[in-house]
Motif scaffolding. Sequence first.
Motif, PDB file in Angstrom:
ATOM      1  N   ALA A 117      -4.525  -3.249  -1.971  1.00  0.00           N
ATOM      2  CA  ALA A 117      -5.648  -4.046  -1.835  1.00  0.00           C
ATOM      3  C   ALA A 117      -6.062  -4.338  -3.287  1.00  0.00           C
ATOM      4  N   ARG A 118      -6.036  -3.306  -4.186  1.00  0.00           N
ATOM      5  CA  ARG A 118      -6.447  -3.396  -5.578  1.00  0.00           C
ATOM      6  C   ARG A 118      -5.268  -4.566  -6.278  1.00  0.00           C
ATOM      7  N   LYS A 119      -3.975  -4.105  -5.883  1.00  0.00           N
ATOM      8  CA  LYS A 119      -2.814  -4.786  -6.552  1.00  0.00           C
ATOM      9  C   LYS A 119      -2.979  -6.460  -6.234  1.00  0.00           C
ATOM     10  N   ILE A 120      -3.288  -6.616  -5.022  1.00  0.00           N
ATOM     11  CA  ILE A 120      -3.363  -7.986  -4.514  1.00  0.00           C
ATOM     12  C   ILE A 120      -4.646  -8.852  -5.480  1.00  0.00           C
ATOM     13  N   ILE A 121      -5.765  -8.101  -5.457  1.00  0.00           N
ATOM     14  CA  ILE A 121      -6.992  -8.862  -6.137  1.00  0.00           C
ATOM     15  C   ILE A 121      -6.507  -9.028  -7.568  1.00  0.00           C
ATOM     16  N   GLU A 122      -5.866  -7.830  -8.114  1.00  0.00           N
ATOM     17  CA  GLU A 122      -5.677  -7.893  -9.632  1.00  0.00           C
ATOM     18  C   GLU A 122      -4.628  -9.287 -10.116  1.00  0.00           C
ATOM     19  N   LEU A 123      -3.811  -9.450  -8.892  1.00  0.00           N
ATOM     20  CA  LEU A 123      -2.820 -10.792  -9.137  1.00  0.00           C
ATOM     21  C   LEU A 123      -3.681 -11.883  -9.391  1.00  0.00           C
ATOM     22  N   TYR A 124      -4.763 -12.159  -8.612  1.00  0.00           N
ATOM     23  CA  TYR A 124      -5.476 -13.329  -8.777  1.00  0.00           C
ATOM     24  C   TYR A 124      -6.685 -13.400  -9.517  1.00  0.00           C
ATOM     25  N   TYR A 125      -7.051 -12.237  -9.592  1.00  0.00           N
ATOM     26  CA  TYR A 125      -8.468 -11.808 -10.681  1.00  0.00           C
ATOM     27  C   TYR A 125      -8.116 -10.777 -11.824  1.00  0.00           C
ATOM     28  N   ASP A 126      -8.518  -9.814 -11.774  1.00  0.00           N
ATOM     29  CA  ASP A 126      -8.436  -8.560 -12.726  1.00  0.00           C
ATOM     30  C   ASP A 126      -8.653  -7.496 -12.269  1.00  0.00           C
ATOM     31  N   GLU A 127      -8.350  -6.367 -13.073  1.00  0.00           N
ATOM     32  CA  GLU A 127      -8.706  -4.929 -12.576  1.00  0.00           C
ATOM     33  C   GLU A 127     -10.121  -4.800 -12.372  1.00  0.00           C
ATOM     34  N   GLN A 128     -10.936  -5.102 -13.212  1.00  0.00           N
ATOM     35  CA  GLN A 128     -12.389  -4.860 -13.021  1.00  0.00           C
ATOM     36  C   GLN A 128     -12.943  -5.636 -11.447  1.00  0.00           C
ATOM     37  N   THR A 129     -12.535  -6.765 -11.396  1.00  0.00           N
ATOM     38  CA  THR A 129     -12.759  -7.329 -10.035  1.00  0.00           C
ATOM     39  C   THR A 129     -12.398  -6.757  -8.785  1.00  0.00           C
ATOM     40  N   ALA A 130     -10.886  -6.122  -9.073  1.00  0.00           N
ATOM     41  CA  ALA A 130     -10.428  -5.251  -7.869  1.00  0.00           C
ATOM     42  C   ALA A 130     -11.259  -3.942  -7.525  1.00  0.00           C
ATOM     43  N   LEU A 131     -11.664  -3.302  -8.773  1.00  0.00           N
ATOM     44  CA  LEU A 131     -12.687  -2.097  -8.680  1.00  0.00           C
ATOM     45  C   LEU A 131     -14.026  -2.547  -7.953  1.00  0.00           C
ATOM     46  N   LYS A 132     -14.422  -3.507  -8.392  1.00  0.00           N
ATOM     47  CA  LYS A 132     -15.894  -4.125  -7.600  1.00  0.00           C
ATOM     48  C   LYS A 132     -15.620  -4.056  -6.381  1.00  0.00           C
ATOM     49  N   ALA A 133     -14.452  -4.870  -5.757  1.00  0.00           N
ATOM     50  CA  ALA A 133     -14.247  -4.910  -4.476  1.00  0.00           C
ATOM     51  C   ALA A 133     -14.214  -3.588  -3.797  1.00  0.00           C
ATOM     52  N   GLU A 134     -13.440  -2.761  -4.214  1.00  0.00           N
ATOM     53  CA  GLU A 134     -13.427  -1.611  -3.769  1.00  0.00           C
ATOM     54  C   GLU A 134     -14.695  -0.579  -3.570  1.00  0.00           C
ATOM     55  N   ASN A 135     -15.616  -1.048  -4.534  1.00  0.00           N
ATOM     56  CA  ASN A 135     -16.777  -0.461  -4.466  1.00  0.00           C
ATOM     57  C   ASN A 135     -17.676  -1.190  -3.287  1.00  0.00           C
ATOM     58  N   HIS A 136     -17.751  -2.298  -3.169  1.00  0.00           N
ATOM     59  CA  HIS A 136     -18.260  -3.091  -2.298  1.00  0.00           C
ATOM     60  C   HIS A 136     -18.083  -2.389  -1.122  1.00  0.00           C
ATOM     61  N   PHE A 137     -16.497  -2.283  -0.810  1.00  0.00           N
ATOM     62  CA  PHE A 137     -15.872  -1.840   0.465  1.00  0.00           C
ATOM     63  C   PHE A 137     -16.616  -0.425   0.889  1.00  0.00           C
ATOM     64  N   ASN A 138     -16.616   0.422  -0.185  1.00  0.00           N
ATOM     65  CA  ASN A 138     -17.011   1.840  -0.028  1.00  0.00           C
ATOM     66  C   ASN A 138     -18.724   1.734   0.355  1.00  0.00           C
ATOM     67  N   THR A 139     -19.264   0.875  -0.326  1.00  0.00           N
ATOM     68  CA  THR A 139     -20.805   0.806  -0.069  1.00  0.00           C
ATOM     69  C   THR A 139     -21.305   0.296   1.438  1.00  0.00           C
ATOM     70  N   ILE A 140     -20.613  -0.842   1.960  1.00  0.00           N
ATOM     71  CA  ILE A 140     -20.441  -1.794   3.041  1.00  0.00           C
ATOM     72  C   ILE A 140     -19.954  -0.984   4.376  1.00  0.00           C
ATOM     73  N   VAL A 141     -18.628  -0.624   4.043  1.00  0.00           N
ATOM     74  CA  VAL A 141     -17.957  -0.077   5.435  1.00  0.00           C
ATOM     75  C   VAL A 141     -17.994   1.480   5.579  1.00  0.00           C
ATOM     76  N   VAL A 142     -17.624   2.222   4.596  1.00  0.00           N
ATOM     77  CA  VAL A 142     -17.806   3.598   4.618  1.00  0.00           C
ATOM     78  C   VAL A 142     -19.098   4.091   4.573  1.00  0.00           C
ATOM     79  N   LYS A 143     -20.035   3.736   3.929  1.00  0.00           N
ATOM     80  CA  LYS A 143     -21.515   4.144   3.899  1.00  0.00           C
ATOM     81  C   LYS A 143     -22.369   3.332   4.632  1.00  0.00           C
ATOM     82  N   LYS A 144     -21.914   2.238   5.342  1.00  0.00           N
ATOM     83  CA  LYS A 144     -22.745   1.317   6.212  1.00  0.00           C
ATOM     84  C   LYS A 144     -23.908   0.672   5.577  1.00  0.00           C
ATOM     85  N   GLY A 145     -23.987   0.631   4.514  1.00  0.00           N
ATOM     86  CA  GLY A 145     -24.988   0.100   3.374  1.00  0.00           C
ATOM     87  C   GLY A 145     -25.043  -1.457   3.373  1.00  0.00           C
ATOM     88  N   VAL A 146     -26.224  -1.995   2.923  1.00  0.00           N
ATOM     89  CA  VAL A 146     -26.154  -3.200   2.561  1.00  0.00           C
ATOM     90  C   VAL A 146     -26.146  -3.458   0.855  1.00  0.00           C
TER      91      VAL A 146
END
Length: 323
Positions: free
Chosen positions: A220-249
């Motif tokens: 997932a990070r590699k795909i996002i890096e292809l169209y954006y950059d590494e920093q955006t990929a890490l932000k997307a991962e953190n977003h997933f961890n917050t919303i899906v894993v931790k059920k946050g807003v």
Amino acid sequence: DFTAMIGDPSGRNKTRPSLTLEEARMHAETYVDQAKVILDIERCIIKYNSEWLNKMNFKDVVQLASSYTVARMLERDDFTKRFNSETPISIHEFLYPLAQAQDSVELNADVELGGTDQKFNLLVGRDLQKNNNQEPQCIITTPLLEGVDGIEKMSKSYGNHIGLKDKPEEIYGKTLSIADDMILKWFVLAADSEDSVILAAKQKMNDSSVNPMDVKRELARKIIELYYDEQTALKAENHFNTIVVKKGVPEGIPEYTIKTEDLIVNIVYESGLLKSKGEVRRMIKQGGVKLGNKTVLDINAKVNPGGTQILKIGKRRFLKVVE
């Protein structure tokens, strides 16, 4: 746009519904908009094949049709299957490969690129070019990529796609939903990874101590890096961890102000989170909309003004409803 009006029968087990030229042109414009993500559109020449196909009279069509036989058409795998199973094939579907091939003649194409399901159409283009004393085009085919369902080819029609213009967090979340046996193929076709990355992923998938989800996260990070950059990929991962894993807003979610009670369908649609009220209703019926922690199951459910309320649409979309 003109061939889109007919509908490409490739890979279909039934006749596709036809579009109007206006509808096809609208789809074409969104296609160009997506192409901007990977192409320098300023250096491209965009052609609409209605420029020549729409001008053909019946005599021209008959002459074009006379250049190919029914036997050759039935060499197409999808046509053969439908013919043998006595599934109807409309005559206009035979015209699609010829119309696409005529494009190659009109453009005097030297190379045509398409998926493996387009191989027959591309070869017809070579044949028509020979008939018109042109040098036959080279054809380049790419393997088809199955969508997130792991069954059908990725397509908006099948609802199993990841869009080039999807938000990074959506790309990340959707990628994690693919089947484990699709991971390596996605590293090749979706992430355009180097051989060393693919080999490392293959070794991890063969290691029983490695959780395939960890490999999917890397994908997932590699795909996002292809169209954006590494920093955006890490932000997307953190977003997933917050919303899906931790059920946050998440922070910074869009706001929508109401003065009087209103239907949730209206609020979500008018906020722009979903493109149609029909899509909102489908999400509600599927249990994909929550108001606070409560799942909304009534398409006529309303939100009353008062304080701040959070609407969750799907797994990754949120809307703050304020008074």
